[in-house]
Motif scaffolding. Structure first.
Motif, mmCIF file in Angstrom:
data_model
loop_
_atom_site.group_PDB
_atom_site.id
_atom_site.type_symbol
_atom_site.label_atom_id
_atom_site.label_comp_id
_atom_site.label_asym_id
_atom_site.label_seq_id
_atom_site.Cartn_x
_atom_site.Cartn_y
_atom_site.Cartn_z
ATOM 1 N N GLY A 274 56.761 -37.277 42.752
ATOM 2 C CA GLY A 274 55.740 -37.645 43.725
ATOM 3 C C GLY A 274 54.844 -36.495 44.145
ATOM 4 O O GLY A 274 53.833 -36.711 44.810
ATOM 5 N N SER A 275 55.196 -35.269 43.803
ATOM 6 C CA SER A 275 54.331 -34.129 44.114
ATOM 7 C C SER A 275 53.033 -34.266 43.322
ATOM 8 O O SER A 275 52.939 -35.046 42.375
ATOM 9 N N ARG A 276 52.021 -33.503 43.725
ATOM 10 C CA ARG A 276 50.708 -33.585 43.095
ATOM 11 C C ARG A 276 50.280 -32.206 42.598
ATOM 12 O O ARG A 276 50.374 -31.223 43.326
ATOM 13 N N VAL A 277 49.791 -32.145 41.373
ATOM 14 C CA VAL A 277 49.198 -30.933 40.804
ATOM 15 C C VAL A 277 47.698 -31.187 40.694
ATOM 16 O O VAL A 277 47.273 -32.249 40.245
ATOM 17 N N GLU A 278 46.908 -30.209 41.130
ATOM 18 C CA GLU A 278 45.457 -30.287 40.977
ATOM 19 C C GLU A 278 44.979 -28.995 40.334
ATOM 20 O O GLU A 278 45.489 -27.926 40.657
ATOM 21 N N VAL A 279 44.021 -29.124 39.421
ATOM 22 C CA VAL A 279 43.427 -27.943 38.794
ATOM 23 C C VAL A 279 41.916 -28.038 38.862
ATOM 24 O O VAL A 279 41.339 -29.118 38.718
ATOM 25 N N ASP A 280 41.287 -26.904 39.152
ATOM 26 C CA ASP A 280 39.830 -26.789 39.100
ATOM 27 C C ASP A 280 39.465 -26.276 37.720
ATOM 28 O O ASP A 280 39.971 -25.230 37.290
ATOM 29 N N VAL A 281 38.612 -27.015 37.033
ATOM 30 C CA VAL A 281 38.207 -26.652 35.682
ATOM 31 C C VAL A 281 36.714 -26.325 35.709
ATOM 32 O O VAL A 281 35.896 -27.143 36.126
ATOM 33 N N ARG A 282 36.385 -25.121 35.319
ATOM 34 C CA ARG A 282 34.999 -24.660 35.281
ATOM 35 C C ARG A 282 34.245 -25.400 34.170
ATOM 36 O O ARG A 282 34.866 -25.905 33.224
ATOM 37 N N PRO A 283 32.919 -25.445 34.227
ATOM 38 C CA PRO A 283 32.145 -26.141 33.189
ATOM 39 C C PRO A 283 32.429 -25.620 31.775
ATOM 40 O O PRO A 283 32.318 -26.359 30.813
ATOM 41 N N GLN A 284 32.825 -24.359 31.655
ATOM 42 C CA GLN A 284 33.140 -23.784 30.342
ATOM 43 C C GLN A 284 34.530 -24.206 29.854
ATOM 44 O O GLN A 284 34.928 -23.873 28.753
ATOM 45 N N GLY A 285 35.294 -24.919 30.703
ATOM 46 C CA GLY A 285 36.590 -25.455 30.291
ATOM 47 C C GLY A 285 37.805 -24.667 30.746
ATOM 48 O O GLY A 285 38.925 -25.095 30.523
ATOM 49 N N TRP A 286 37.633 -23.515 31.395
ATOM 50 C CA TRP A 286 38.794 -22.724 31.805
ATOM 51 C C TRP A 286 39.218 -23.080 33.229
ATOM 52 O O TRP A 286 38.413 -23.491 34.049
ATOM 53 N N ILE A 287 40.503 -22.937 33.493
ATOM 54 C CA ILE A 287 41.065 -23.269 34.804
ATOM 55 C C ILE A 287 40.885 -22.081 35.744
ATOM 56 O O ILE A 287 41.284 -20.962 35.427
ATOM 57 N N SER A 288 40.273 -22.336 36.899
ATOM 58 C CA SER A 288 40.043 -21.276 37.872
ATOM 59 C C SER A 288 41.046 -21.303 39.017
ATOM 60 O O SER A 288 41.339 -20.265 39.601
ATOM 61 N N ASN A 289 41.555 -22.471 39.369
ATOM 62 C CA ASN A 289 42.509 -22.613 40.470
ATOM 63 C C ASN A 289 43.494 -23.719 40.122
ATOM 64 O O ASN A 289 43.125 -24.695 39.453
ATOM 65 N N ALA A 290 44.728 -23.581 40.588
ATOM 66 C CA ALA A 290 45.743 -24.610 40.378
ATOM 67 C C ALA A 290 46.577 -24.746 41.646
ATOM 68 O O ALA A 290 46.919 -23.747 42.284
#
Length: 180
Positions: free
Chosen positions: A71-87
């Protein structure tokens, strides 16, 4: 025997270059659902939201949300170039006196495993517990957590990263670029 060493070195380098998982998610083009962390904890993609001018934090790119088996939630910010900046890993909160909420101790190992996977750095359940206690000691239901990060470092490319621990409305852990 001398001739085997160079061959073994090339085989090792070749297998590392041919699809070995990156040491971290941050700064990489990674599909979280394909990682060992998500295979173990059952990440299911539930939403992909395009960021806009009114989006808190980043105005470009996307935020991808995954639900774990527990039930926990993972969120990732993906930059327009496709790389993950925050998780981020958000867990259910455990109510505390004074209207506060902290992470359930059963989630400390999950939080440590998540941060280790995301950052490529080692985190322990004990360190998560210490930061949750420090956040609870603030005795402030408006606080997001301790002001000091769990960890901070700079990538070889010069990007500053931090890992943080949250309480109250942000119960969980996160790491990324440009964290306050």
């Amino acid at each position: 025997m001398r001739q085997l060493v160079p061959v073994l070195a090339l085989v090792t380098l070749g297998s590392a270059a041919a699809g070995a998982a990156p040491a971290s998610w941050l700064g990489q083009k990674v599909d979280p659902a394909g990682t060992a962390f998500c295979r173990t904890h059952g990440c299911t993609l539930v939403e992909v939201r395009r960021n806009g001018e009114g989006t808190m934090g980043w105005h470009d790119g996307t935020r991808r949300s995954y639900r774990l088996k527990d039930g926990s939630r993972v969120e990732v910010d993906v930059r327009p170039q496709g790389w993950i900046s925050n998780a981020f890993l958000f867990t259910g909160g455990q109510p505390q006196p004074g209207g506060m909420s902290v992470m359930n101790p059963a989630h400390y190992p999950l939080a440590a495993e998540f941060l280790s996977a995301v950052t490529g750095r080692r985190f322990s359940a004990e360190k998560i517990a210490a930061y949750q206690r420090a956040g609870a000691a603030l005795n402030n239901p408006e606080a997001y957590g301790p002001t000091a990060p769990l960890s901070h470092w700079t990538t070889p490319g010069g990007l500053p990263y931090k890992a943080r621990c949250g309480i109250n409305s942000q119960v969980g852990v996160w790491a990324g670029w440009r964290q306050a």
